[in-house]
Design a protein around this motif. Structure first.
Motif, PDB file in Angstrom:
ATOM      1  N   ILE A 146       1.081  -1.196  -0.004  1.00  0.00           N
ATOM      2  CA  ILE A 146       0.143   0.133   0.130  1.00  0.00           C
ATOM      3  C   ILE A 146       0.882   1.229  -0.039  1.00  0.00           C
ATOM      4  CG2 ILE A 146      -1.797   1.442   1.334  1.00  0.00           C
ATOM      5  CD1 ILE A 146      -2.800  -1.383   2.511  1.00  0.00           C
TER       6      ILE A 146
ATOM      7  N   LYS B 290       2.190   2.018  -3.284  1.00  0.00           N
ATOM      8  CA  LYS B 290       1.330   2.571  -4.176  1.00  0.00           C
ATOM      9  C   LYS B 290       1.256   4.268  -3.941  1.00  0.00           C
ATOM     10  CE  LYS B 290      -2.583   0.382  -3.615  1.00  0.00           C
ATOM     11  NZ  LYS B 290      -3.802  -0.121  -3.661  1.00  0.00           N
TER      12      LYS B 290
ATOM     13  N   HIS C 217       1.165   5.920   2.803  1.00  0.00           N
ATOM     14  CA  HIS C 217       0.114   4.846   2.732  1.00  0.00           C
ATOM     15  C   HIS C 217      -1.312   5.597   2.951  1.00  0.00           C
ATOM     16  CE1 HIS C 217      -0.464   4.789   7.232  1.00  0.00           C
ATOM     17  NE2 HIS C 217      -1.324   4.120   6.915  1.00  0.00           N
TER      18      HIS C 217
ATOM     19  N   PHE D  14      -3.937   5.594   0.652  1.00  0.00           N
ATOM     20  CA  PHE D  14      -4.914   4.523   0.435  1.00  0.00           C
ATOM     21  C   PHE D  14      -5.295   4.156   1.986  1.00  0.00           C
ATOM     22  CE2 PHE D  14      -2.366   4.523  -3.441  1.00  0.00           C
ATOM     23  CZ  PHE D  14      -3.127   4.615  -4.124  1.00  0.00           C
ATOM     24  N   GLU D  15      -5.808   5.141   2.875  1.00  0.00           N
ATOM     25  CA  GLU D  15      -5.923   5.028   4.193  1.00  0.00           C
ATOM     26  C   GLU D  15      -7.017   3.743   4.360  1.00  0.00           C
ATOM     27  OE1 GLU D  15      -7.904   8.103   6.326  1.00  0.00           O
ATOM     28  OE2 GLU D  15      -7.609   6.854   8.283  1.00  0.00           O
ATOM     29  N   GLN D  16      -7.939   3.933   3.855  1.00  0.00           N
ATOM     30  CA  GLN D  16      -9.165   2.858   3.834  1.00  0.00           C
ATOM     31  C   GLN D  16      -8.663   1.350   3.688  1.00  0.00           C
ATOM     32  OE1 GLN D  16     -12.948   3.966   2.149  1.00  0.00           O
ATOM     33  NE2 GLN D  16     -14.211   2.746   3.198  1.00  0.00           N
ATOM     34  N   GLU D  17      -7.857   1.306   2.519  1.00  0.00           N
ATOM     35  CA  GLU D  17      -7.398  -0.039   2.283  1.00  0.00           C
ATOM     36  C   GLU D  17      -6.562  -0.610   3.574  1.00  0.00           C
ATOM     37  OE1 GLU D  17      -5.528  -0.073  -1.617  1.00  0.00           O
ATOM     38  OE2 GLU D  17      -4.764  -2.146  -1.011  1.00  0.00           O
ATOM     39  N   ALA D  18      -5.635   0.338   4.149  1.00  0.00           N
ATOM     40  CA  ALA D  18      -4.960  -0.121   5.216  1.00  0.00           C
ATOM     41  C   ALA D  18      -5.773  -0.340   6.439  1.00  0.00           C
ATOM     42  CB  ALA D  18      -3.996   0.905   5.696  1.00  0.00           C
TER      43      ALA D  18
ATOM     44  N   GLU E 272      -8.851  -1.481   6.418  1.00  0.00           N
ATOM     45  CA  GLU E 272      -9.621  -2.926   6.231  1.00  0.00           C
ATOM     46  C   GLU E 272      -8.513  -4.030   6.323  1.00  0.00           C
ATOM     47  OE1 GLU E 272     -11.123  -2.273   2.275  1.00  0.00           O
ATOM     48  OE2 GLU E 272     -12.539  -0.796   2.821  1.00  0.00           O
ATOM     49  N   LEU E 273      -7.629  -3.810   6.232  1.00  0.00           N
ATOM     50  CA  LEU E 273      -6.484  -4.921   6.305  1.00  0.00           C
ATOM     51  C   LEU E 273      -6.048  -4.992   7.898  1.00  0.00           C
ATOM     52  CD1 LEU E 273      -3.597  -6.464   5.096  1.00  0.00           C
ATOM     53  CD2 LEU E 273      -2.510  -4.154   5.619  1.00  0.00           C
TER      54      LEU E 273
ATOM     55  N   TYR F 233     -12.547   2.644   9.876  1.00  0.00           N
ATOM     56  CA  TYR F 233     -12.351   3.678   9.245  1.00  0.00           C
ATOM     57  C   TYR F 233     -13.217   4.971   9.323  1.00  0.00           C
ATOM     58  CZ  TYR F 233     -11.756   6.588   4.937  1.00  0.00           C
ATOM     59  OH  TYR F 233     -11.538   7.600   4.077  1.00  0.00           O
TER      60      TYR F 233
END
Ligand SMILES: Cc1cc2nc3c(=O)[nH]c(=O)nc-3n(C[C@H](O)[C@H](O)[C@H](O)COP(=O)(O)O)c2cc1C
Length: 218
Positions: free
Chosen positions: A69, A72, A167, A170-174, A176-177, A182
Motif C-alpha cells: 500500500i 502505491k 500509505h 490509501f488509508e481505507q485499504e490499510a 480494512e487490512l 475507518y
C-alpha cells in the motif's frame, strides 16, 4: 529505560528520519515498544480526550501488505506532489542535491519497508473531513505530540524511525487490512521502527530561524 546517554537538547536535535541506517536483521523486543508507547501517553490531547490508538504490526504478512500500500502511495506522491518540489528545488543547486538525497533515502524505505521489524500506526478517534479548522487542529493536535514523543523515546533506546504518510493515500485499504474502524478512526501515519546501525546522528540543516520567526506580529 533509555540506553543512550543523550541530553534533552541532543535528543531534540538528532532525532532524524532514519531509513538507510535501520538494522533490518535485528529483532525489536515488544517490551521496548511498549515502554515508548507508555511515554507517548504522557503527551497532551485536546480536552484531555485521549482518543488515541496505536496499532503495532509485527506479523510479516500485514507488514508486506502495508508495504505494498505504501509503495502505491509513493507513486501517487511522485505524480502529484514531487513535480512541484522539484521545481522549487531547481532554483538552488544545494536544494536540488538535498532533495535528491532525500528521494534516494525515501526510495530505500519504499524498497525495504516490509523488512522493517515493527510498523506502528498512530490513530485518532474522529475524522477531520468537512470539519472546521478548530476541530481539525484539535484532532491532529491530539495525536501528533504523542507520535513525536514515541519517536523521541525510541531514539533514546537506539531505535530509529521515520514518520511516514504515503500509505494514507490509501488509508481505507490499510484500515480494512488491520481492522481499524475507518468511519470513526483516522490513521495519522506509519512509523517503521528498527534498531539503528550506529547511534550517532547529526543536527539537520534547516531554514534559519530569522526567516520563520515573527516577533509580536507577522
Ligand atoms: C507529516 C510527515 C509526513 C512524512 N511522510 C513521509 C513519507 O511518507 N515517507 C518518508 O520517507 N518520509 C516521510 N516524512 C519524513 C520527512 O521526509 C522527514 O521528516 C524530513 O525529510 C526531515 O528529515 P530530517 O529530520 O532527518 O532532516 C514525513 C514527515 C512528516 C513530518
Amino acid at each position: 529505560m533509555p540506553i543512550l546517554d543523550l541530553s534533552v537538547d541532543t535528543l531534540l536535535t538528532t532525532t532524524r528520519a532514519v531509513r538507510k541506517r535501520l538494522d533490518l536483521a535485528r529483532p525489536v523486543e515488544l517490551e521496548v515498544i511498549r515502554e515508548c508507547l507508555e511515554l507517548a501517553l504522557q503527551a497532551p490531547t485536546a480536552s484531555n480526550r485521549q482518543g488515541w490508538h496505536f496499532v503495532v504490526v509485527t506479523d510479516p504478512e500485514p507488514r508486506h501488505a502495508l508495504a505494498t500500500i505504501y509503495r502505491k502511495g509513493a507513486q501517487q506522491y511522485r505524480e502529484l506532489i514531487l513535480p512541484e518540489l522539484q521545481k522549487q528545488a531547481a532554483a538552488s543547486e544545494q536544494e536540488a542535491k538535498r532533495l535528491a538525497r532525500r528521494l534516494d533515502s525515501g526510495q530505500y524505505l519504499i524498497d525495504h519497508l516490509h523488512e522493517v521489524p515493527v510498523h506502528v500506526i498512530p490513530c485518532i478517534e474522529g475524522r477531520t473531513e468537512h470539519q472546521p479548522i478548530v476541530a481539525q487542529a484539535a484532532c491532529w493536535g491530539s495525536i501528533m505530540p504523542a507520535t513525536w514523543s514515541f519517536i523521541l523515546a525510541a531514539r533514546s533506546r537506539a531505535l530509529g524511525s521515520t514518520l511516514t504518510s504515503f500509505h494514507l493515500f490509501f488509508e481505507q485499504e490499510a484500515a480494512e487490512l488491520l481492522g481499524i474502524p475507518y468511519e470513526e478512526v483516522m490513521q495519522a501515519g506509519l512509523i517503521p521502527v528498527a534498531y539503528t546501525v550506529g547511534t550517532d546522528f547529526k543536527p539537520a540543516i534547516r531554514k534559519p530561524l530569522e526567516s520563520v520567526v515573527h516577533w509580536d506580529r507577522w
